[in-house]
Design a protein around this motif. Structure first.
Motif, short mmCIF file in Angstrom:
data_model
loop_
_atom_site.label_atom_id
_atom_site.label_comp_id
_atom_site.label_asym_id
_atom_site.label_seq_id
_atom_site.Cartn_x
_atom_site.Cartn_y
_atom_site.Cartn_z
N UNK A 1 -15.45 -5.46 42.30
CA UNK A 1 -14.91 -5.48 43.66
C UNK A 1 -15.64 -6.59 44.42
N UNK A 2 -14.97 -7.72 44.56
CA UNK A 2 -15.61 -8.88 45.19
C UNK A 2 -15.42 -8.85 46.70
N UNK A 3 -16.30 -9.54 47.43
CA UNK A 3 -16.13 -9.62 48.88
C UNK A 3 -14.97 -10.53 49.24
N UNK A 4 -14.69 -10.65 50.53
CA UNK A 4 -13.67 -11.59 51.01
C UNK A 4 -13.99 -12.98 50.47
N UNK A 5 -12.98 -13.62 49.89
CA UNK A 5 -13.16 -14.94 49.29
C UNK A 5 -12.49 -15.99 50.16
N UNK A 6 -13.22 -17.05 50.48
CA UNK A 6 -12.66 -18.16 51.24
C UNK A 6 -12.75 -19.42 50.40
N UNK A 7 -11.59 -19.98 50.05
CA UNK A 7 -11.53 -21.23 49.30
C UNK A 7 -11.25 -22.36 50.28
N UNK A 8 -12.22 -23.25 50.42
CA UNK A 8 -12.12 -24.32 51.41
C UNK A 8 -11.69 -25.63 50.74
N UNK A 9 -10.38 -25.88 50.80
CA UNK A 9 -9.81 -27.14 50.31
C UNK A 9 -10.24 -27.45 48.87
N UNK A 10 -10.26 -26.41 48.03
CA UNK A 10 -10.61 -26.67 46.62
C UNK A 10 -9.46 -27.33 45.87
N UNK B 1 -26.60 -9.18 54.29
CA UNK B 1 -25.35 -8.42 54.45
C UNK B 1 -24.17 -9.38 54.37
N UNK B 2 -24.29 -10.56 54.98
CA UNK B 2 -23.21 -11.55 54.95
C UNK B 2 -22.84 -11.95 53.54
N UNK B 3 -23.84 -12.07 52.66
CA UNK B 3 -23.56 -12.44 51.26
C UNK B 3 -22.72 -11.38 50.55
N UNK B 4 -22.81 -10.14 51.02
CA UNK B 4 -22.03 -9.06 50.41
C UNK B 4 -20.63 -8.94 51.01
N UNK B 5 -20.39 -9.66 52.11
CA UNK B 5 -19.11 -9.52 52.80
C UNK B 5 -18.17 -10.71 52.59
N UNK B 6 -18.72 -11.90 52.49
CA UNK B 6 -17.89 -13.11 52.39
C UNK B 6 -18.49 -14.06 51.36
N UNK B 7 -17.63 -14.63 50.54
CA UNK B 7 -18.02 -15.65 49.58
C UNK B 7 -17.21 -16.91 49.89
N UNK B 8 -17.88 -17.92 50.46
CA UNK B 8 -17.21 -19.18 50.81
C UNK B 8 -17.35 -20.15 49.65
N UNK B 9 -16.21 -20.65 49.18
CA UNK B 9 -16.24 -21.57 48.03
C UNK B 9 -15.55 -22.88 48.40
N UNK B 10 -16.29 -23.96 48.25
CA UNK B 10 -15.72 -25.28 48.49
C UNK B 10 -16.15 -26.19 47.34
N UNK B 11 -15.61 -27.40 47.31
CA UNK B 11 -15.91 -28.30 46.20
C UNK B 11 -17.41 -28.59 46.09
N UNK B 12 -18.08 -28.69 47.24
CA UNK B 12 -19.51 -29.04 47.17
C UNK B 12 -20.39 -27.82 46.95
N UNK B 13 -19.78 -26.63 46.80
CA UNK B 13 -20.57 -25.42 46.56
C UNK B 13 -20.37 -24.89 45.14
N UNK B 14 -19.94 -25.77 44.24
CA UNK B 14 -19.69 -25.33 42.86
C UNK B 14 -20.95 -25.36 42.00
N UNK B 15 -22.06 -25.85 42.53
CA UNK B 15 -23.27 -25.97 41.72
C UNK B 15 -23.75 -24.61 41.23
N UNK B 16 -23.43 -23.57 41.97
CA UNK B 16 -23.85 -22.22 41.53
C UNK B 16 -23.24 -21.90 40.17
N UNK B 17 -22.07 -22.48 39.91
CA UNK B 17 -21.40 -22.26 38.64
C UNK B 17 -22.27 -22.73 37.47
N UNK B 18 -23.13 -23.71 37.72
CA UNK B 18 -23.95 -24.27 36.64
C UNK B 18 -25.24 -23.48 36.43
N UNK B 19 -25.49 -22.44 37.24
CA UNK B 19 -26.72 -21.67 37.12
C UNK B 19 -26.57 -20.59 36.04
#
Length: 552
Positions: free
Chosen positions: A450-459, A119-137
């Motif tokens: 319709x994306x969930x809440x997006x949190x950009x952490x010091x990107x 459920x959490x994955x559907x509510x919030x998407x936390x994005x930080x510099x060290x979490x960009x690897x998903x982009x390469x999938x």
């Protein structure tokens, strides 16, 4: 969207409660003030693993609650699937006990960590510099293309067909495996079946045969007993019937002298009739019972065959033998009809494969149609973000097998500089470049999903003021259709927030605690001036801060 966050007894937080608005929210604060602590607490309530070291007071439990407004998220099926009460204002709660155990709740219903995490994955998407690897999938990259291609309905049909195709293949393989195994056992099963079919198996047959065998093997004893019994009843001198007839006459003489004498006479009459019937039956049985050695041998043979079969199949009754016979008949019959079943199953697989191939081709066609558009959008947005020479090479290749999202392998290559060869993102893009690419892709997705809440952490770490302005504009644009948080050290980004919060530390009674508050307009000016020029705020810093906030 995230509407409220409550944290108690976590790291440097004693007791914190904060409400968040919609739109673009910026969060600022000095290094070490506790911004990462807020994210850590939020990640716990979204289903991440707990650590006992996170308790501020190890003798008390830690409680984190997050309230979300989920009316537009289409999550009712998730709640129904997991037997949870659906509320538009949904509360997620996580408790970490001093023992190290943790508990999770959704709207006060206890849930597993897996359910909370999904459920959490559907509510919030936390994005930080060290979490960009998903982009390469590959799967994520295809998701972006499918969003632009509006493939959602087609993907639903494809996945439904894929499920039916896999089920048909499984059934077909099961029949093939059964055929392979059954071929080895067919001859033996046929022999066992013929053996059981040669015996007249029916319920109760064993009891009947055992009864008949008992009679045939004891004919002389039976006849002697019947004869003696007949003699006891009918002997002229001492026969029971004769004696009873005499008794009946005697009592008949007094039956008219009262009811009790009449009743006694009736009882004697009843006994006489019963014994007379017995005498007739004894005589009839004597006539029917006779020695039959051939039948005795036949019955004995049948019984021995039943006993041998029961021993062979390790059962204790004819009924169990009948059940075994039916099972063997099914197996033997199934093997006999197996070729036709396998042919039908193979045809079903082929039919589903044809249908699946057509859907996969439609997906590929739609994807190929939007790839030029995606490349153009990416390169245009990245140009604004200080990557003017960034180019992409995006192509689809036919995959060797059906996948969960089609039959495509995606070649997604990137080059940041003119004249440089294109390569895989994870190999040629730096961390800062990946962050900007991810921000760009998320902003594109926000236009189509319709994306969930997006949190950009010091990107925005390590970028210039001009580029940070552009990044802030992108995040602000995204916030028109969703809630966006940006945790930042840059005043250019912080100033673009519709709302700004500050995380800070206080020392009271020798204990340091982390707090967060929403800044007023005047407090925002001071905060931005400090971010621009340090604690010693100059007039020029204040003027610059007002300019960033577009205050007069």
């Amino acid at each position: 969207m995230l509407t409220n966050l409550s944290i108690r007894n976590y790291a440097l937080i004693d007791d914190l409660n904060v409400s968040f608005p919609e739109g673009f929210v910026t969060i600022t604060g000095e290094t070490g003030a506790g911004k990462s602590i807020l994210l850590g607490a939020l990640s716990l309530v979204l289903g991440k693993r707990a650590d006992l070291a996170s308790l501020r007071n190890e003798e008390e439990k830690c409680i984190i609650e997050a309230e979300f407004s989920i009316g537009n998220y289409g999550l009712k099926p998730f709640f129904e699937e997991n037997d949870l009460d659906y509320e538009q204002q949904t509360i997620l709660r996580r408790e970490i006990l001093p023992s190290g155990k943790s508990r999770a709740f959704i709207n006060d219903s206890p849930v597993t960590l897996d359910i909370l995490s999904r459920l959490g994955d559907s509510l919030v998407d936390v994005h930080s510099q060290h979490q960009t690897l998903r982009l390469t999938e590959n799967e994520f990259q295809l998701k972006v293309i499918d969003a632009l291609a509006e493939n959602q309905k087609l993907l639903g049909q494809y996945r439904e067909t894929l499920s039916a195709y896999n089920s048909a293949k499984k059934e077909w393989q099961s029949l093939l495996d059964f055929q392979s195994q059954a071929a080895k056992e067919q001859d033996y099963n046929s022999f066992l079946l013929q053996e059981l079919q040669s015996v007249p198996l029916k319920e109760g047959v064993q009891s009947e045969l055992e009864e008949e065998y008992g009679q045939l093997s004891n004919v002389e004893t039976i006849l002697e007993s019947l004869s003696q019994g007949n003699q006891l009843l009918n002997d002229e001198q001492i026969g029971v019937l004769g004696q009873l007839a005499e008794l009946k006459r005697m009592v008949q003489n007094i039956s008219d002298y009262g009811p009790s004498f009449e009743a006694l006479h009736e009882r004697i009459q009843s006994v006489f009739i019963e014994l007379d019937d017995i005498s007739v039956e004894l005589d009839a049985l004597q006539g029917r019972v006779e020695a039959n050695p051939e039948r005795l041998q036949e019955v004995n043979t049948q019984l021995q065959l039943l006993y041998d079969l029961q021993k062979k199949h390790q059962v204790a009754s004819v009924e169990e033998l009948i059940s075994i016979r039916e099972d063997l008949s099914t197996k033997v019959g199934k093997v006999a009809n197996l070729e036709a079943e396998i042919a039908d199953a193979e045809q079903r697989v082929a039919s589903k494969e044809t249908e699946l191939t057509a859907l996969a081709e439609s997906l590929r066609k739609n994807r190929n149609a939007v790839i030029p558009k995606l490349k153009n959008m990416l390169q245009k947005k990245l140009h604004v973000l200080g990557m003017p020479s960034a180019t992409f090479k995006i192509e689809l290749e036919l995959a060797p097998a059906f996948r969960s999202n089609g039959k495509d392998e995606l070649v997604f290559l990137f080059s940041a500089n003119k004249g440089s060869a294109h390569g895989e993102l994870k190999k040629v893009a730096s961390g800062g470049e990946l962050s900007r690419i991810m921000l760009t892709i998320k902003s594109i997705l926000a236009e189509y999903e319709h994306l969930p809440t997006m949190i950009f952490d010091e990107i925005d770490t390590g970028v210039s003021g001009e580029i940070s302005n552009a990044m802030a504009d992108i995040m602000s644009g995204m916030s028109k259709s969703m809630q966006v948080f940006s945790i930042t050290h840059l005043p250019q980004v912080a100033s673009k927030g519709q709302t700004q919060f500050k995380v800070y530390k206080q020392e009271v009674g020798g204990a340091t605690t982390t707090h967060i508050k929403q800044l007023t307009e005047s407090e925002r000016v001071v905060e931005l001036a400090e971010m621009l020029g340090g604690k010693s705020i100059s007039d020029s810093a204040l003027a610059h801060a007002k300019q960033l906030l577009q205050f007069p």
